[in-house]
Design a protein around this motif. Structure first.
Motif, short mmCIF file in Angstrom:
data_model
loop_
_atom_site.label_atom_id
_atom_site.label_comp_id
_atom_site.label_asym_id
_atom_site.label_seq_id
_atom_site.Cartn_x
_atom_site.Cartn_y
_atom_site.Cartn_z
N ALA A 229 0.80 -1.23 0.00
CA ALA A 229 0.00 0.00 0.00
C ALA A 229 0.84 1.28 0.00
O ALA A 229 0.48 2.24 -0.69
CB ALA A 229 -0.96 -0.01 1.19
N PRO A 230 1.95 1.35 0.76
CA PRO A 230 2.73 2.61 0.76
C PRO A 230 3.27 3.01 -0.60
O PRO A 230 3.71 4.15 -0.77
CB PRO A 230 3.86 2.30 1.75
N LEU A 231 3.25 2.11 -1.58
CA LEU A 231 3.75 2.45 -2.91
C LEU A 231 2.64 2.91 -3.85
O LEU A 231 2.88 3.06 -5.05
CB LEU A 231 4.46 1.24 -3.53
N HIS A 232 1.46 3.16 -3.31
CA HIS A 232 0.32 3.47 -4.18
C HIS A 232 0.54 4.72 -5.03
O HIS A 232 0.06 4.81 -6.15
CB HIS A 232 -0.97 3.60 -3.37
N ASP A 233 1.29 5.69 -4.49
CA ASP A 233 1.51 6.94 -5.22
C ASP A 233 2.94 7.10 -5.71
O ASP A 233 3.41 8.22 -5.94
CB ASP A 233 1.15 8.14 -4.33
N ILE A 234 3.64 5.98 -5.91
CA ILE A 234 5.03 6.09 -6.36
C ILE A 234 5.14 6.76 -7.73
O ILE A 234 6.16 7.35 -8.08
CB ILE A 234 5.70 4.71 -6.38
N GLY A 235 4.06 6.71 -8.50
CA GLY A 235 4.05 7.37 -9.80
C GLY A 235 4.18 8.87 -9.73
O GLY A 235 4.48 9.53 -10.74
N LYS A 236 3.98 9.46 -8.54
CA LYS A 236 4.15 10.91 -8.39
C LYS A 236 5.58 11.35 -8.68
O LYS A 236 5.82 12.53 -8.93
CB LYS A 236 3.77 11.33 -6.97
N ILE A 237 6.50 10.41 -8.61
CA ILE A 237 7.89 10.73 -8.95
C ILE A 237 7.97 11.33 -10.35
O ILE A 237 8.83 12.18 -10.62
CB ILE A 237 8.76 9.45 -8.85
N GLY A 238 7.08 10.90 -11.22
CA GLY A 238 7.11 11.38 -12.61
C GLY A 238 6.27 12.60 -12.87
O GLY A 238 6.15 13.02 -14.02
N ILE A 239 5.66 13.19 -11.83
CA ILE A 239 4.83 14.39 -11.98
C ILE A 239 5.63 15.63 -11.59
O ILE A 239 6.30 15.65 -10.55
CB ILE A 239 3.55 14.29 -11.13
#
Length: 373
Positions: A229-239
């Motif tokens: 669950a803690p990786l749910h927003d890992i894609g924010k790295i690309g924002i």
């Protein structure tokens, strides 16, 4: 200080720590003699005492063997083959059943029956060696010493195996801990973009685990969800920061760009062989889907949405509402739970909302940063 040798070198070092023949003295062994003839017991005791054996125990009743195995813990048993009431083979069966297959307790069968059939039956029953009556003193001592030496080697090997297993468990625990820390750090790496405490991801993981537990998931599955669950927003790295840290509402084109963090996250985690990262990829892609099908990126509806993503979506929503962000003030827990209820069957799975309400009324939801640690 803990050794920094590679694991294989550590394992070999363990084996070298103890010489298997160190401190081997057969005269210190606990010897148990079982014979229904007092004369035979006395004769063997004299032979063994003259050879230097110090701990000799005996019984004329084979029914006492099981108790003696526990009380004196013999290193070798001298067992008469022909006894009234219970013969040696029956007694041997009791010994093997009590000691188990992993314990090596040598049994030296005492017999005047030297026929091939008798020896064959004895070997099939688990006899280690034979002493033929009348006894030869030298043969008695030599055969006992050989069996005791084998037992000593077996015990040393068992000790080494136990040490190796302990080291393997230790290394496995270290690897599991390292894996968990890496997952947490990856989650924080993304979260620090818009949450300087870095605790949002941990709270979401904790709350997701609590919801999963209420649903009756297995301990293993709960652990996977808590770790993924803690990786749910890992894609924010690309924002970009310009969008991610923008105060206030997004323009339509900005929101479309922001939505891509779900695909970015799934792409980052794609192709992993580890179950927890596979699950994290599913959650990263689908945690913004909605129960009524109005979510993104694929517009999945109801149970088309993976249950783990539905759980994390709810946990993420509640925690985001109750904590301040660059674009919003924190809501009170009561305000947030009211909004969760309002979104029942719209944004969120009704069953999960009911579970969330139970947790809220039981005061089991982590609301402060320190509760997630």
């Amino acid at each position: 200080m803990e050794s920094k040798l590679p694991y294989r070198q550590n394992a070999m070092a363990i084996i070298d720590e103890v010489n298997p023949m160190d401190a081997f003295d057969p005269k210190l062994a606990n010897v148990l003699i079982v014979d229904d003839q007092e004369y035979n017991i006395s004769l063997l005791e004299r032979i063994l005492k003259r050879a230097g054996f110090r701990h000799i125990h005996s019984t004329m009743d084979p029914h006492e063997i099981q108790q003696l195995l526990s009380t004196i813990a013999p290193d070798i048993v001298l067992l008469d083959l022909h006894m009234p009431g219970m013969d040696g083979l029956e007694a041997l069966k009791l010994i093997r059943e009590q000691m188990g297959e992993e314990q090596y307790l040598p049994v030296l069968m005492l017999t005047a029956d030297i026929t091939p059939e008798a020896k064959q039956h004895g070997l099939q029953a688990g006899v280690n060696d034979f002493l033929t009556k009348p006894y030869d003193r030298t043969e008695v001592v030599l055969r006992m010493n050989n069996l005791l030496r084998t037992r000593h080697l077996h015990l040393q090997l068992q000790q080494h195996n136990n040490m190796l297993e302990a080291r393997v468990r230790e290394r496995t625990e270290e690897l599991e801990q390292a894996k968990l820390e890496i997952l947490q750090l990856l989650g924080r790496a993304a979260e620090y973009r818009d949450d300087m405490t870095g605790q949002h991801t941990q709270r979401v993981g904790k709350l997701s685990g609590l919801i999963a537990a209420r649903l009756g998931f297995s301990d293993h599955r709960i652990q996977l969800i808590e770790m993924a669950a803690p990786l749910h927003d890992i894609g924010k790295i690309g924002i970009s920061d310009e969008i991610l840290l923008k105060p206030g509402r997004f323009e339509p084109e900005e929101f479309e760009y922001m939505k891509t963090h779900t695909k970015i996250g799934a792409s980052i985690l794609e192709g992993s062989a580890f179950a927890v990262l596979k699950l994290a990829g599913i959650i990263a892609e689908s945690h913004h889907e909605k129960w009524d099908g109005s979510g993104y990126p694929r517009g999945l509806k109801a149970e088309e949405i993976p249950i783990e993503a539905r759980i994390v979506a709810l946990a993420d929503f509640f925690d985001a509402l109750t904590h301040e962000r660059p674009y919003k003030k924190a809501w009170s827990p009561d305000e947030a739970i009211s909004e969760v209820q309002r979104q029942r069957g719209i944004h969120f799975d009704p069953k999960l909302v009911d579970v969330m309400l139970q947790l809220f009324h039981l005061n089991e939801i982590p609301l402060r940063d320190e509760e997630a640690s």
